[in-house]
Design a protein around this motif. Structure first.
Motif, PDB file in Angstrom:
ATOM      1  N   ASP A 132       1.551   0.125  11.421  1.00  0.00           N
ATOM      2  CA  ASP A 132       1.418  -1.249  10.914  1.00  0.00           C
ATOM      3  C   ASP A 132       2.179  -1.436   9.606  1.00  0.00           C
ATOM      4  N   THR A 162      -4.315  -4.732   7.704  1.00  0.00           N
ATOM      5  CA  THR A 162      -4.279  -3.357   8.219  1.00  0.00           C
ATOM      6  C   THR A 162      -4.437  -2.317   7.122  1.00  0.00           C
ATOM      7  N   GLY A 202      -1.723  -8.088   8.829  1.00  0.00           N
ATOM      8  CA  GLY A 202      -1.395  -7.719  10.201  1.00  0.00           C
ATOM      9  C   GLY A 202      -0.544  -8.781  10.877  1.00  0.00           C
ATOM     10  N   LYS A 234      -7.778  -0.433   8.198  1.00  0.00           N
ATOM     11  CA  LYS A 234      -8.268  -1.617   8.902  1.00  0.00           C
ATOM     12  C   LYS A 234      -9.728  -1.447   9.314  1.00  0.00           C
TER      13      LYS A 234
END
Length: 677
Positions: free
Chosen positions: A451, A527, A544, A664
């Motif tokens: 991410d 994230t 995110g 996250k």
């Protein structure tokens, strides 16, 4: 085997090889059991061991596959086992049009023609010079239209056997040899193997390659049978001494494959096509295909040079690599010399890196560019051969600077961009798997790194893994989540600043928690959240990609989230600080796009696009942008005021967990439920 050795040299070398191997085998037999009458070697076998041998080399020995042998005339035959296994289609046909259609459209290895087909009452004293038959017409037409297909003449058909004089006459007309009709099956297979051997020799000669091998010997004392075994087969390029500096030697050829790079399916399909063309140019020539090259462009570290290495490894053809700066320093003569060598060892790939150094648009300068002119002339291929092509691969970081005439010389342009989420995950997992004994990384951490690496070049992600390996080796420990996270952050954002007071860290925690809380309120989960100071920031929150939209509502929510840090500092009485500088820039850019580009405030400002320069003097538009920012800041303050419990939980989690960051999963666990009234 291969190269340009003549038959006499080859026969001499073969004789020496047989003598040497026989001598060594007999020495082995003597060592094993002596060489008296009872221990005499009863039989010597010659065989090949193809274990771990490349498929292409195995095919050299087992014969051509998936090909056609058209036979003009009628002759009975049963396909042999070897030819059936190789999918060799022997096709009888007595129609001229159909026969020539096969020659033009199918992969024909060689052809067989009944020269006297259509002649009544053939007699042994028939003079081939005088005969006028359908078979003769087919033979002459084939020799005229396609001189590369070997043509063999059926001998003994209907009782007629050609005399030596007739055979010589047919050989002068282009016949490759003769096949007896009575022993058609066996002689056809022998001819098939002879032609396959000739194809291999021609292929190796065209590529300037030799097939090297090793030998080993075995002796069965019970059966008194000796074996001489050929093994360790390899293809090597036979390069003349003056060309060695330009050619990539076989021992330096990159050990790369398609598994080492992530490219689009379209790019891979096209390059595989070009590679097949280089391997078998004659087949593609029939279809009118003559590619010149591809131009790869994109940011640094996206795999342009790596793709060239894959092409070098996968193609198996000769590979030359040169930087454009070398061509620039060497002038037009260097360009011509590189192409001369490439043509000499063609089929070949010529890779030119950083081509912008010589290929810049000529409109930028009034000074002539003789180096570019030389490159354009060489790529036009006036002195090239279709059956020995040179394929140019070039790479640049600045496609916008490349001269249009040069761009037109390439068949395709391919953009090498950053990887998407799925590709980043595959790359990271593959890199870790290569050193699996040194990594103990959870799936959650892999997901977190994936991410956060959005927009990173593949080479940068590879550097992160290499840095982690170095750290693991230095410390003598297995690389776990916390260490890997620290290495990633250090490589991307820099070393941690440790000169901050507890009060500064607490303020950063509330600031980042403000961003996180606003995102959670709108149904999107960041994230990653960090309060580690690196570079020019005190911490950061990684938003995110879930819930992405292009509506006015979505953009307003993104502005609120960007201003969440400023809102938190205001709610918790930290006052106005410089920590929100980059947040304000981001929020202002979104608001300006909504007003000036997206037409989302038609009633207030109209639909016309407002350029950046015009915005400086458009007071109404600037006031509208400021109003949007103020309204969304107020909304962020209200959300935080209504969810102070969640804020405190987030701050406590990141301050007390010892890591100074939250993933996250940890963000969701710490925040708990929110008040969305």
């Amino acid at each position: 085997m291969g190269g340009s050795a003549d038959a006499r040299n080859a026969s001499k070398a073969a004789g020496k090889l047989i003598s040497k191997e026989m001598y060594e085998l007999l020495k082995l037999a003597e060592e094993e059991q002596g060489l008296d009458e009872s221990g005499i070697v009863r039989r010597i076998e010659w065989r090949c061991d193809f274990e771990d041998t490349a498929e292409e080399i195995r095919d050299f020995y087992f014969g051509e596959k998936n090909c056609v042998i058209p036979v003009f005339g009628t002759v009975e035959h049963a396909p042999t086992e070897k030819m059936k296994n190789n999918n060799v289609n022997v096709r009888n046909i007595a129609d001229i049009r159909g026969f020539m259609e096969i020659i033009r459209k199918e992969n024909v290895l060689f052809a067989v023609v009944d020269y006297i087909h259509g002649l009544e009452n053939a007699e042994n004293e028939l003079d081939v010079e005088d005969v006028r038959t359908i078979g003769r017409d087919v033979f002459l037409r084939l020799r005229e239209e396609d001189k590369e297909v070997p043509v063999y003449i059926l001998d003994g058909i209907r009782g007629h056997y050609y005399t030596e004089k007739e055979k010589n006459a047919l050989m002068k007309k282009g016949a490759a040899g003769f096949i007896e009709s009575k022993r058609f099956g066996k002689q056809l297979e022998r001819t098939y193997m002879d032609v396959c051997c000739r194809v291999v020799m021609e292929t190796l000669t065209e590529r300037h390659q030799v097939l090297t091998y090793g030998t080993k010997r075995e002796f069965d004392t019970k059966a008194n049978v000796g074996s001489i075994i050929f093994c360790d087969f390899k293809l090597e390029t036979a390069v003349e001494s003056e060309d060695k500096s330009a050619m990539l030697s076989d021992d330096l050829r990159p050990n790369k494959s398609w598994n080492d790079i992530f490219v689009s399916k379209d790019l891979k399909r096209e390059l595989e096509f070009f590679i097949q063309y280089l391997r078998k140019p004659k087949e593609y020539k029939k279809a009118g295909v003559k590619p010149k090259g591809v131009l790869l462009y994109g940011p640094p570290g996206t795999g342009k040079t790596l793709l060239a290495k894959v092409a070098a490894a996968e193609s198996g053809v000769n590979f030359l690599s040169v930087s454009a700066s070398e061509l620039f320093n060497g002038g037009p003569e260097k360009v011509q010399d590189e192409f001369r060598i490439a043509r000499k060892y063609a089929p070949a790939i010529l890779f030119i890196d950083e081509i912008e150094a010589i290929g810049t648009k000529r409109e930028y300068s009034a000074v002539p560019n003789p180096i570019l002119n030389a490159l354009l002339v060489e790529m036009d291929g006036f002195i090239s051969r279709d059956d020995k092509p040179v394929f140019v691969m070039a790479a640049t970081n600045y496609i916008e600077k490349i001269d249009f005439a040069l761009i037109r010389r390439f068949d395709r342009l391919f953009e090498m961009g950053t990887l998407d989420e799925k590709e980043r995950k595959l790359q990271l997992e593959r890199l870790i798997k290569k050193q699996s004994d040194r990594f103990d990384i959870s799936d959650e951490m892999v997901k977190s790194i994936v991410d956060r690496s959005r927009g990173l070049a593949p080479a940068k992600l590879e550097k992160v893994v290499e840095a982690a390996l170095r750290e693991g080796i230095r410390s003598g420990q297995v690389i776990k989540d916390d260490l890997f996270d620290e290495i990633f952050e250090r490589c991307i954002l820099g070393e941690e600043r440790v000169d901050r007071s507890p009060g500064e860290r607490a303020r950063t925690a509330y600031h980042e928690a403000g961003h996180v809380l606003i995102e959670l309120y709108y149904g999107r989960t960041p994230t990653y959240m960090s309060i580690v100071a690196r570079g020019n920031h005190g911490g950061y929150t990684q938003f995110g990609t879930e819930g992405w939209d292009s509506t006015q509502k979505y953009y307003l929510e993104r502005i609120s989230a960007a201003l969440g840090g400023r809102a938190a500092e205001m709610v918790y009485k930290y006052g106005l600080t410089s920590g929100a500088a980059s947040d304000l820039d981001s929020a202002k850019e979104i608001a300006a796009n909504m007003v000036c580009k997206f037409g989302m405030y038609e009633e207030e400002i109209g639909l016309a696009v407002i350029e950046a320069e015009e915005l400086k003097y458009n007071q109404k538009a600037k006031e509208l942008i400021n109003r949007i920012l103020s309204e969304q800041l107020e909304e962020a303050i209200n959300i935080i005021e209504a969810n102070k419990d969640a804020m405190e939980r987030l701050v406590k989690a990141v301050m007390e967990n010892g890591k100074k960051y939250l993933t996250k999963k940890e963000i969701l666990e710490a925040a708990g439920g929110l008040n969305r009234k």
